[in-house]
Design an enzyme around this catalytic site. Sequence first.
Site, PDB file in Angstrom:
ATOM      1  N   LEU A 181       0.818  -1.216   0.000  1.00  0.00           N
ATOM      2  CA  LEU A 181       0.000   0.000   0.000  1.00  0.00           C
ATOM      3  C   LEU A 181       0.846   1.257   0.000  1.00  0.00           C
ATOM      4  O   LEU A 181       0.399   2.315  -0.450  1.00  0.00           O
ATOM      5  CB  LEU A 181      -0.910   0.013   1.234  1.00  0.00           C
ATOM      6  CG  LEU A 181      -1.920  -1.130   1.346  1.00  0.00           C
ATOM      7  CD1 LEU A 181      -2.646  -1.063   2.672  1.00  0.00           C
ATOM      8  CD2 LEU A 181      -2.915  -1.076   0.197  1.00  0.00           C
ATOM      9  N   GLY A 182       2.047   1.179   0.532  1.00  0.00           N
ATOM     10  CA  GLY A 182       2.901   2.361   0.608  1.00  0.00           C
ATOM     11  C   GLY A 182       4.203   2.021   1.297  1.00  0.00           C
ATOM     12  O   GLY A 182       4.378   0.958   1.892  1.00  0.00           O
ATOM     13  N   ARG A 183       5.132   2.961   1.213  1.00  0.00           N
ATOM     14  CA  ARG A 183       6.457   2.765   1.800  1.00  0.00           C
ATOM     15  C   ARG A 183       6.872   4.046   2.501  1.00  0.00           C
ATOM     16  O   ARG A 183       6.675   5.140   1.974  1.00  0.00           O
ATOM     17  CB  ARG A 183       7.458   2.385   0.707  1.00  0.00           C
ATOM     18  CG  ARG A 183       8.843   2.027   1.216  1.00  0.00           C
ATOM     19  CD  ARG A 183       9.761   1.727   0.041  1.00  0.00           C
ATOM     20  NE  ARG A 183       9.300   0.574  -0.718  1.00  0.00           N
ATOM     21  CZ  ARG A 183       9.692  -0.664  -0.479  1.00  0.00           C
ATOM     22  NH1 ARG A 183      10.547  -0.904   0.508  1.00  0.00           N
ATOM     23  NH2 ARG A 183       9.234  -1.658  -1.212  1.00  0.00           N
ATOM     24  N   GLY A 184       7.409   3.932   3.703  1.00  0.00           N
ATOM     25  CA  GLY A 184       7.831   5.095   4.476  1.00  0.00           C
ATOM     26  C   GLY A 184       9.235   4.928   5.005  1.00  0.00           C
ATOM     27  O   GLY A 184       9.948   3.971   4.666  1.00  0.00           O
ATOM     28  N   VAL A 226       3.985  -0.874   4.112  1.00  0.00           N
ATOM     29  CA  VAL A 226       2.657  -1.261   4.587  1.00  0.00           C
ATOM     30  C   VAL A 226       1.998  -2.121   3.510  1.00  0.00           C
ATOM     31  O   VAL A 226       2.004  -1.757   2.329  1.00  0.00           O
ATOM     32  CB  VAL A 226       1.782  -0.035   4.900  1.00  0.00           C
ATOM     33  CG1 VAL A 226       0.403  -0.480   5.383  1.00  0.00           C
ATOM     34  CG2 VAL A 226       2.442   0.846   5.951  1.00  0.00           C
ATOM     35  N   LYS A 229       2.091  -3.322   8.778  1.00  0.00           N
ATOM     36  CA  LYS A 229       3.243  -2.432   8.694  1.00  0.00           C
ATOM     37  C   LYS A 229       4.489  -3.241   9.045  1.00  0.00           C
ATOM     38  O   LYS A 229       4.648  -3.704  10.170  1.00  0.00           O
ATOM     39  CB  LYS A 229       3.072  -1.264   9.666  1.00  0.00           C
ATOM     40  CG  LYS A 229       4.180  -0.225   9.617  1.00  0.00           C
ATOM     41  CD  LYS A 229       3.844   0.911  10.585  1.00  0.00           C
ATOM     42  CE  LYS A 229       4.897   2.001  10.568  1.00  0.00           C
ATOM     43  NZ  LYS A 229       4.559   3.083  11.538  1.00  0.00           N
ATOM     44  N   ASP A 275       3.682  13.942  15.738  1.00  0.00           N
ATOM     45  CA  ASP A 275       3.888  13.803  14.290  1.00  0.00           C
ATOM     46  C   ASP A 275       2.547  13.828  13.559  1.00  0.00           C
ATOM     47  O   ASP A 275       2.307  13.039  12.652  1.00  0.00           O
ATOM     48  CB  ASP A 275       4.647  12.511  13.978  1.00  0.00           C
ATOM     49  CG  ASP A 275       5.238  12.523  12.564  1.00  0.00           C
ATOM     50  OD1 ASP A 275       5.425  13.629  12.007  1.00  0.00           O
ATOM     51  OD2 ASP A 275       5.517  11.442  12.029  1.00  0.00           O
TER      52      ASP A 275
END
Length: 679
Positions: free
Chosen positions: A363-366, A371, A385, A482
């Site tokens: 779904l995404g990368r941070g 995730v 995650k 945050d």
Amino acid sequence: MEHVRVIFFFACFLTLAPFHAFAQVDSYEFDPDFNCVDRGNFTANSTFAGNLNRLVSSLSSLKSQAYGFYNLSSGDSSGERAYAIGLCRREVKRDDCVSCIQTAARNLTKQCPLTKQAVVWYTHCMFRYSNRTIYGRKETNPTKAFIAGEEISANRDDFERLQRGLLDRLKGIAAAGGPNRKYAQGNGSASAGYRRFYGTVQCTPDLSEQDCNDCLVFGFENIPSCCDAEIGLRWFSPSCNFRFETWRFYEFDADLEPDPPAIQPADSPQSAARTERTGKGKGGSKVIIAIVIPILLVALLAICLCLVLKWRKNKSGYKNKVLGKSPLSGSIAEDEFSNTESLLVHFETLKTATDNFSSENELGRGGFGSVYKGVFPQGQEIAVKRLSGNSGQGDNEFKNEILLLAKLQHRNLVRLIGFCIQGEERLLVYEFIKNASLDQFIFDTEKRQLLDWVVRYKMIGGIARGLLYLHEDSRFRIIHRDLKASNILLDQEMNPKIADFGLAKLFDSGQTMTHRFTSRIAGTYGYMAPEYAMHGQFSVKTDVFSFGVLVIEIITGKRNNNGGSNGDEDAEDLLSWVWRSWREDTILSVIDPSLTAGSRNEILRCIHIGLLCVQESAATRPTMATVSLMLNSYSFTLPTPLRPAFVLESVVIPSNVSSSTEGLQMSSNDVTVSEFSPR
């Protein structure tokens, strides 16, 4: 040896006789109780109506399950999916359970033909359906109570004390019952004039241990309002139920339909003992029994003792491994960590759920990992995650989120379903939020067309409620540190949920706290309050500043990137531009052009509140309690906002941020600020 046999059988008779003497036939029957929940209706030709009809029709082929619990759904991801849960009483046979649920479902849809949510209680089962996900979510309304017998007049206080004591004891057993069954039955001490108290408690097994506990507590606390000191009591809610009588109304454990048995090896000690006994005479059998049984009992006790000691050792080592030198380790973390053990998920389960963490499910990368979307075997969608194995700060995030989210329950906070630690793997499992994060909508010129003012105003109010819960209404006072658009997730109905508590700070709510300092300054540039970015000074007003930035971003559709482009305002950051427009009475020019409808007075009031939240001095910013009052009461007069932080001379953070700060590193993408402790 004949007298030994006589004594043995006499002892067995004495042991079992009291139970059979008090056993009674349970004539516990009542008419179905239908509840059409007043939370919206649907039309007969709608997609939801079709999905609900298909769900009910599919019950005709429902296969019996061992634990009497059914989680069902019908439809695609269009937003009109139908969800249902069925639960039977513990003693109900499997086929009878299926038949009860089928009947309940058919009759419920007839009694509540156009209601989006409904629940019915039959004598032997419960069935409910909804247009929203109900799996794993505690629901205590509506409720139903049945009273039987007479009201206690003598020894009333003693009766109520014993009643509550029994139910409290059973509550703890049921809540810890695991993911397949949350049920307990038992009896309590006798009181003057009464033989014994009997009770059962039950939760839907999809609930967490805490939710099951809370649901039953809610029911217990409602006893005085309807039926205190009644000899017979039955109470129902969608997620839990309990029953209390002064006679044994339930079956013995041995009489209940057993759970699926574990496979026993052919050469087990029991099998060997049986083989040996069959080869002896009558006298030899007695000698063997007298010798073998004590030996087996001693061996069994020794094995149990070894397993308990090993479990406690592994538990202690696991706890130390997870907590390590976490910022939360200490009295708070040690006391609360035991609450998280029920959230453990096996690594193989998560590998299967995410198709071995395939790129198609990413779904995404941070900065701390990726995730993935996953699906549990029972159909529950999750977000996993997976933290980077070589990230020290990733470990800190992992510890923080487990210890914090295990304590928090609020509709505007993302829900932690579980976690996993295996070797170098660190994984967190959340509820799956369909619409991703706020930044993917508000900063996209096409997607933000979907966000009218009603939706945006709901987002602002939801974020405010979530922060107010963190700051004042939860057991601990929590500062997020945050808060930003990418950490606000949007569910199917565009309700906001605050996520990512890796940088959060936790304090006892009883502590008086104005400001604190940290040498680990971390957060996202553009959302950080000036006193925190420059000096490491933080308080609840740090989150208030970030909230103000979010409000202005939601209304303008622009990013507060401190020096980026805002239309023709290339040299100005977003906050300066909005404040200047406010001062020059051109504030309507900052409103997102796609907001063609909606109350202009309401929009301008929200901009006003946002500017009050981003004032340079923390002392002049309102608390979240005051912000909530401002949002909900137009009789509250708003003060004139002062100049926001980071304007003109404050655009660049000074290099001498703090004597305790070793250094700040900023990435060009979203400019996340992190600090590393001295070696």
